[in-house]
Design a protein around this motif. Structure first.
Motif, short mmCIF file in Angstrom:
data_model
loop_
_atom_site.label_atom_id
_atom_site.label_comp_id
_atom_site.label_asym_id
_atom_site.label_seq_id
_atom_site.Cartn_x
_atom_site.Cartn_y
_atom_site.Cartn_z
N PHE A 163 140.95 -87.86 -47.48
CA PHE A 163 142.25 -88.74 -46.90
C PHE A 163 142.96 -89.54 -47.85
CE2 PHE A 163 138.86 -88.37 -43.76
CZ PHE A 163 139.37 -87.94 -42.51
N ASP A 164 143.06 -88.64 -48.99
CA ASP A 164 143.88 -89.21 -50.15
C ASP A 164 145.39 -89.23 -49.95
OD1 ASP A 164 145.05 -89.98 -52.60
OD2 ASP A 164 143.82 -88.56 -53.78
N GLN A 165 146.00 -90.32 -49.98
CA GLN A 165 147.41 -90.63 -49.65
C GLN A 165 148.40 -89.69 -50.62
OE1 GLN A 165 148.96 -94.41 -49.41
NE2 GLN A 165 151.13 -93.88 -48.80
N LYS A 166 147.91 -89.79 -52.08
CA LYS A 166 148.57 -89.17 -53.04
C LYS A 166 148.85 -87.65 -52.93
CE LYS A 166 147.35 -91.94 -56.78
NZ LYS A 166 146.14 -91.89 -56.96
N VAL A 167 147.67 -87.06 -52.33
CA VAL A 167 147.64 -85.36 -52.09
C VAL A 167 148.82 -85.24 -51.00
CG1 VAL A 167 146.49 -83.70 -51.14
CG2 VAL A 167 145.20 -85.37 -52.63
N TYR A 168 148.78 -86.13 -49.85
CA TYR A 168 149.85 -86.07 -48.77
C TYR A 168 151.12 -86.09 -49.28
CZ TYR A 168 152.83 -87.46 -44.84
OH TYR A 168 153.74 -87.51 -44.11
N GLU A 169 151.48 -87.19 -50.19
CA GLU A 169 152.77 -87.49 -50.49
C GLU A 169 153.30 -86.40 -51.43
OE1 GLU A 169 154.68 -89.61 -49.74
OE2 GLU A 169 153.42 -91.08 -48.60
N GLY A 170 152.60 -85.58 -52.23
CA GLY A 170 152.76 -84.60 -53.06
C GLY A 170 153.30 -83.39 -52.21
N MET A 192 146.68 -85.20 -41.33
CA MET A 192 145.74 -85.10 -40.05
C MET A 192 144.52 -84.48 -40.47
SD MET A 192 147.60 -82.33 -37.60
CE MET A 192 149.14 -83.37 -37.80
N SER A 193 143.61 -84.50 -39.53
CA SER A 193 142.30 -83.80 -39.68
C SER A 193 142.22 -83.48 -38.24
CB SER A 193 141.02 -84.59 -40.01
OG SER A 193 139.88 -83.91 -39.88
N ALA A 194 142.49 -82.08 -37.95
CA ALA A 194 142.20 -81.45 -36.77
C ALA A 194 140.88 -81.38 -36.28
CB ALA A 194 142.88 -80.28 -36.60
N LEU A 195 139.79 -81.32 -37.46
CA LEU A 195 138.47 -81.19 -36.86
C LEU A 195 137.98 -82.71 -36.64
CD1 LEU A 195 136.16 -79.26 -37.24
CD2 LEU A 195 135.49 -80.49 -39.39
N GLU A 196 138.43 -83.65 -37.29
CA GLU A 196 137.89 -84.98 -36.80
C GLU A 196 138.78 -85.57 -35.83
OE1 GLU A 196 135.42 -86.57 -38.73
OE2 GLU A 196 135.01 -84.84 -39.94
N GLY A 197 139.99 -85.04 -35.71
CA GLY A 197 140.86 -85.77 -34.59
C GLY A 197 141.93 -86.75 -35.02
N ALA A 201 145.85 -86.26 -31.57
CA ALA A 201 146.24 -86.98 -30.48
C ALA A 201 146.02 -88.80 -30.46
CB ALA A 201 145.13 -86.59 -29.16
N VAL A 202 145.13 -89.03 -31.41
CA VAL A 202 144.74 -90.42 -31.55
C VAL A 202 144.96 -90.80 -33.05
CG1 VAL A 202 143.17 -90.51 -29.83
CG2 VAL A 202 142.02 -89.94 -31.97
N ARG A 203 145.00 -91.91 -33.40
CA ARG A 203 145.10 -92.17 -34.85
C ARG A 203 144.20 -92.17 -35.82
NH1 ARG A 203 150.18 -94.21 -35.60
NH2 ARG A 203 149.75 -94.56 -37.77
N GLY A 204 142.85 -92.44 -35.21
CA GLY A 204 141.59 -92.24 -35.95
C GLY A 204 141.61 -93.57 -36.60
N GLU A 205 140.62 -93.51 -37.67
CA GLU A 205 140.35 -94.59 -38.49
C GLU A 205 140.63 -94.27 -40.16
OE1 GLU A 205 136.38 -95.52 -37.61
OE2 GLU A 205 137.09 -96.61 -35.73
N ASN A 206 140.82 -93.08 -40.15
CA ASN A 206 140.77 -92.56 -41.71
C ASN A 206 142.04 -92.46 -42.30
OD1 ASN A 206 137.97 -92.08 -41.77
ND2 ASN A 206 138.27 -90.20 -40.41
N LEU A 207 143.26 -92.77 -41.76
CA LEU A 207 144.46 -92.53 -42.27
C LEU A 207 145.38 -93.76 -41.94
CD1 LEU A 207 145.00 -88.78 -41.17
CD2 LEU A 207 145.06 -89.52 -43.65
N ALA A 208 144.91 -95.01 -42.21
CA ALA A 208 145.50 -96.24 -42.03
C ALA A 208 146.72 -96.48 -42.89
CB ALA A 208 144.46 -97.42 -42.21
N TRP A 209 146.91 -95.91 -43.96
CA TRP A 209 147.93 -95.96 -44.64
C TRP A 209 149.09 -95.09 -44.24
CZ3 TRP A 209 149.14 -90.75 -46.13
CH2 TRP A 209 147.99 -89.90 -46.10
N TYR A 210 149.00 -94.17 -43.23
CA TYR A 210 150.09 -93.43 -42.58
C TYR A 210 150.86 -94.41 -41.48
CZ TYR A 210 152.61 -90.12 -39.89
OH TYR A 210 153.49 -89.05 -39.13
N GLU A 211 151.96 -94.63 -41.43
CA GLU A 211 152.57 -95.32 -40.70
C GLU A 211 153.43 -94.56 -39.46
OE1 GLU A 211 154.81 -98.39 -43.18
OE2 GLU A 211 153.05 -99.19 -43.50
N GLY A 212 153.56 -93.31 -39.78
CA GLY A 212 154.32 -92.71 -38.60
C GLY A 212 153.55 -92.49 -37.43
#
Lengths: 426, 307
Positions: A163-170, A192-197, A201-212
Motif C-alpha cells: 500500500f505504498d503511496q510512492k508507487v501509486y504517485e509514480g 485499490m486492492s480489488a482482492l481485499e476490497g 466499494a468501501v474505503r478499507g483501512e489500508n489506503l488512509a493516505w488517499y483522499e479521493g
C-alpha cells in the motif's frame, strides 16, 4: 426497501462503462468485487462457482475465485482467459451500471472497441507492481480515439506493494502526462486492492493516505449521459409509420431515436439529403404527445407538410446541418479476419442508412504500441488506421469528436455480411 | 410521461432502457423481411410486447406473436395469453411439437434435457422454419445467466438455428448489422440490458398486466428437492414417495413448464411487495428453473438453438 426507495430505484440514471486490462491485472477480480459488494451476484451463482472449483478448495467468501463469476463461456473457464465482451449489471441506490468487461490482450482489441463504443466511462486497470505498461498505453490511446468522456485508472494490487503511496504517485503522474499528450480531458486515478476490497466499494483501512473518492463513489457521481442533448438536433429516420386505418387514413409519422439535441413542437426541421424543410406538428408517443423530446428518446414525429422522407434520411436543425461528402475520411479499427485493402468494396452502415463504399486509400496505420503513423497496404484484424472511402452516394455526418452517433459507422463485408470494421469519422 | 422525467433532459434509467429497446425493435422491422416475436406468456414477454406496442403506436404491431407451447404450461398462463392477446389486438400463433407430445414426452420419464430439447428447442426451430421467419424477438436478458451475458442483441443463427458463441459479430455503438444470407436468421433480444429488477420496476411503473401466478397466494404445493412444485389434480400419479400436497403461501419469480418450475415462499401480493422482494433477493430467479442446473447447461442448449 420502502416505498421511498422504490421511487429512488425508479428515478436513478444509467451509466454505461467499460473495463479494460488483462487477467493478470485482476480485472475479473475487480468486477467480481463490484458485483459481490453491490449484491449484483446472487448467492446461487456464488455457490455454482464454488462447486466448480472442486472439493479441495476452501470456499470462504474471501477466497472465492471471483473470476469464475464473470467468464461465461466454457472455453474461457477452461483457458482461464476472457475471450469475449461480457456485459454485467449492478446497481447502487444512486445509479444503475451496465459494464462491458473486455479482454485485454492485443488480439482482442476489437472486443475492447466494441465494449467501449457505448461507454460513458472507462476503467483502465494497472497492476501496481508492473506500473504503466505498453498495453496500458495502447488501451488509453484506443479509449481516447473512441472519445470516452471519463477515464478512470484503477491502480490495483496495492496490497502487493505494501500500500505504498510512492508507487501509486509514480503511476499517477506517468498516466497524467501520457493522457495530456493524448488529449484525454477527464482522468481520475484511484489506488485499490480489488482482492481485499480497499477503495472499490468501501474505503478499507489500508489506503488512509488517499483522499479521493472510492471507485464506486466515482462511478456514482460522473455525468452519465454527457452532453448529447446540447448538441444540434439529429434525427435519423428508422421507419415511416403509416397505419392506413379508418381512423388514421393519411397519417405519416417518422419513427426514430433522437441521436443528439432536442426537438419541440413547432420547430423547423430540414431533411439533410434534400434540404426540404417543414415544422414539427406532433411528437407522438404511446404515453401521449410530448411538447419536447431529447436524445436518446425514441419517438415518432409528424410534420406540417407532406414532404418526401424515408428510412436513411436524417431530420436536422436548420441552422446546424451536418457535413456531406462522397469521400469519407475516418479512423477505422479493423475487426474482420480478412484484411482491409485498397480498392476493396464494402457497405458502410451509418445511423439508419447503408451506403456502398470503396477503399480509396489507407492514409496510415497507427502502430498501436509506439503510436507512430506507418504506411500500409492492408489493415489486419485488430489494427487501427486512417482510411479514405469513396462513397456511391453522399453521407451526412458530423465528426466523431463532435457527435458519437452521427460520427460513427460500421463496415460490412458484402460477401460474408459480417461486421468487419468500426469507423470514426475524422 | 410526467413532468419530472424531462426536467434537465435527464432520462431515468428505465426510460433510457425503454428508448434503447424501442430503437432495436424498429431496426428489426426496418431491416428484416418477416419478423416474429416469441411470446412465452412470462413477465419478460409481457414487457417485450408492451415495448413493441409502444414502438409502433399508433399503428398495430407489424409482426405476429409466436408461442411455442409444450402443453405443460400452467393453466393460468393459457387463460392469460388468450385474453391479453385479444385485448391488445395481437396476432397470436401457437405451435407445438405434436409429434413429441403424441409420444407422451415428459420430464419424468424422458429426462428434463430431452423433454426441453424436443418440446421447446425443436418446437421452436420447427415453428421458425415453418413460418420462414428471418428474425425472432426474444425476451432473454444478459443478467439471467452467465452464457447469456455474452449474447449479442442481434444474435446470428445458422441454417440449423445454432449459435456459435466464439464467432459472434461485434456490435458497436447502437448500429446493428441486420444483413444475413438466405436460410440464416437472427434472434433479437431487445431487453438484453434489463435486469430482473428493471423488469419488475417497469411492470409496476407501466401497470403491465402479468399472469396472476406471479403474485403470492395460498397454493397447493408439493415440496421436491428443496423446490416448491404446484400441485394439480392430474399429478396424483406422479407424486414421489413421501410427497404430500399442502397449502403454501407462495408465488413464482419466473414461469416455465409446470413440472419443472418451482415457486418460492412469499407473501408479496402486489407489485410494490414484489419489487421489494426482488430487491432483497439473495438468489437468482433462474434457480427455480430445473433446466439450468448441471454444468454448462444453458450454453449447450443455446448452441443447439434454445432461447
Amino acid at each position: 426497501m420502502t416505498e421511498l426507495n422504490i421511487k429512488m430505484t425508479k428515478e436513478i440514471e444509467l451509466l454505461r462503462l467499460v473495463t479494460v486490462g488483462s487477467v493478470d491485472d485482476g480485472k475479473s477480480t475487480l468486477i467480481g468485487r463490484l458485483l459481490v459488494d453491490t449484491k449484483g451476484a446472487f448467492e446461487d451463482q456464488l455457490l455454482a462457482v464454488r462447486k466448480q472449483r472442486g472439493a479441495e478448495t476452501v470456499a470462504s467468501a474471501a477466497e472465492i475465485d471471483l473470476a469464475m463469476l464473470t467468464d461465461g463461456l466454457s472455453a474461457e473457464r477452461e483457458q482461464g482467459i476472457t475471450i469475449d465482451v461480457a456485459y454485467r449489471y449492478f446497481a447502487t441506490p444512486k445509479r444503475k451500471f451496465i459494464m462491458a468487461d473486455c479482454p485485454g490482450h492485443e488480439q482482442y482489441t476489437r472486443n475492447m472497441v466494441t465494449g467501449a463504443s457505448t461507454a460513458s466511462a472507462a476503467i483502465i486497470l494497472i497492476d501496481a507492481r508492473n506500473g504503466v505498461m505498453q498495453q496500458t498505453r495502447r488501451h488509453t490511446h484506443i479509449l481516447g480515439l473512441l472519445n470516452i468522456p471519463h477515464l478512470i485508472v484503477a491502480v490495483n494490487k496495492m496490497d502487493l506493494v505494501g500500500f505504498d503511496q510512492k508507487v501509486y504517485e509514480g503511476i499517477r503522474s506517468e498516466m497524467q502526462a501520457y493522457c495530456e499528450k493524448q488529449g484525454v480531458q477527464d482522468l481520475i486515478c484511484i489506488p485499490m486492492s480489488a482482492l481485499e476490497g480497499d477503495m472499490v466499494a468501501v474505503r478499507g483501512e489500508n489506503l488512509a493516505w488517499y483522499e479521493g473518492l472510492t471507485l464506486l463513489e466515482t462511478l456514482e457521481t460522473l455525468s452519465a449521459l454527457g452532453d448529447i442533448d446540447s448538441k444540434p438536433f439529429r434525427f435519423p429516420v428508422q421507419l415511416v409509420n403509416r397505419p392506413q386505418t379508418a381512423e388514421l387514413p393519411d397519417y405519416r409519422g417518422f419513427m426514430g431515436a433522437i441521436a443528439s439535441g432536442t426537438v419541440k413542437v413547432g420547430d423547423e426541421v430540414v431533411v439533410a439529403s434534400t434540404g426540404l424543410s417543414s415544422k414539427v406538428a406532433e411528437i407522438v408517443t404511446f404515453d401521449g404527445n410530448l411538447q419536447e423530446a431529447f436524445a436518446p428518446q425514441s419517438i415518432t414525429l409528424t410534420l406540417e407538410d407532406d414532404i418526401d422522407i424515408s428510412r436513411g434520411d436524417m431530420l436536422v436543425h436548420p441552422q446546424a446541418v451536418p457535413s456531406d461528402t462522397k469521400e469519407l475520411v475516418a479512423n477505422v479499427c479493423w475487426i474482420g479476419s480478412e484484411p482491409l485493402s485498397v480498392r476493396k468494396k464494402y457497405l458502410l452502415k451509418h445511423t439508419t442508412s447503408t451506403v456502398k463504399a470503396m477503399v480509396n486509400s489507407i492514409d496510415f496505420r497507427r502502430n498501436i504500441n509506439t503510436l507512430d503513423k506507418e504506411s500500409a497496404d492492408e489493415l489486419e484484424m485488430n489494427e487501427i488506421g486512417q482510411i479514405t472511402f469513396k462513397l456511391l452516394k453522399p453521407l451526412f455526418y458530423d465528426s466523431y469528436a463532435d457527435n458519437r452517433s452521427t460520427g460513427s459507422f460500421i463496415v460490412i463485408d458484402t460477401f460474408t455480411n459480417n461486421t468487419v470494421g468500426a469507423g470514426m469519422i475524422v | 410521461m410526467s413532468e419530472s422525467e424531462i426536467t434537465e433532459h435527464k432520462l431515468t434509467q428505465l426510460k433510457a432502457l425503454e428508448a434503447e429497446s424501442i430503437h432495436i425493435i424498429r431496426e428489426v422491422v426496418a431491416e428484416f423481411r418477416n419478423p416474429v416475436m416469441l411470446y412465452s406468456v412470462g413477465k419478460d414477454s409481457s414487457v417485450l410486447l408492451h415495448l413493441a406496442r409502444k414502438a409502433f403506436y399508433p399503428a398495430k404491431l407489424p409482426f405476429p406473436l409466436l408461442h411455442v407451447d409444450t402443453g405443460y404450461k400452467f393453466r393460468e398462463m393459457y387463460e392469460f395469453r388468450d385474453n391479453y392477446c385479444k385485448e391488445v389486438g395481437a396476432d397470436l400463433i401457437v405451435r407445438r411439437n405434436e409429434d413429441a407430445i403424441a409420444k407422451g414426452m415428459n420430464p419424468k420419464d424422458f429426462g428434463v434435457a430431452r423433454c426441453c430439447g424436443l418440446l421447446k428447442t425443436q418446437g421452436l426451430l420447427d415453428a421458425l422454419e415453418e413460418g420462414e421467419y428471418d428474425a425472432a424477438f426474444g425476451g432473454a436478458r444478459r443478467d439471467e445467466e452467465r452464457s447469456r451475458a455474452k449474447e449479442r442483441v442481434f444474435s446470428m443463427r445458422d441454417e440449423f438455428g445454432q449459435w456459435d458463441p466464439k464467432n459472434q459479430r461485434p456490435e458497436l455503438w447502437s448500429i446493428y448489422n441486420g444483413r444475413i444470407h438466405e436460410g440464416e436468421s437472427v434472434r433479437v433480444f431487445p431487453i438484453s440490458n434489463w435486469t430482473e429488477m428493471d423488469v419488475w420496476l417497469y411492470i409496476r411503473e407501466e401497470k403491465i398486466p402479468i399472469v396472476p401466478l406471479y403474485f403470492a397466494k395460498e397454493r397447493l404445493m408439493v415440496e421436491r428437492k428443496n423446490m416448491l412444485i404446484p400441485y394439480y389434480e392430474e399429478m396424483k400419479d406422479q407424486l414421489l414417495e413421501g410427497e404430500e400436497p399442502k397449502m403454501v403461501m407462495s408465488r413464482f419469480r419466473t414461469l416455465g413448464c409446470s413440472p419443472c418450475t418451482g415457486a418460492v415462499r412469499s407473501s408479496a401480493t402486489n407489485m410494490d411487495e414484489i419489487v421489494i422482494e426482488a430487491a432483497a433477493a439473495r438468489r437468482s430467479e433462474r434457480e427455480t428453473r430445473i433446466i439450468d442446473h448441471g454444468s454448462n447447461s444453458m450454453e449447450d442448449k443455446k448452441k443447439e438453438g434454445y432461447f
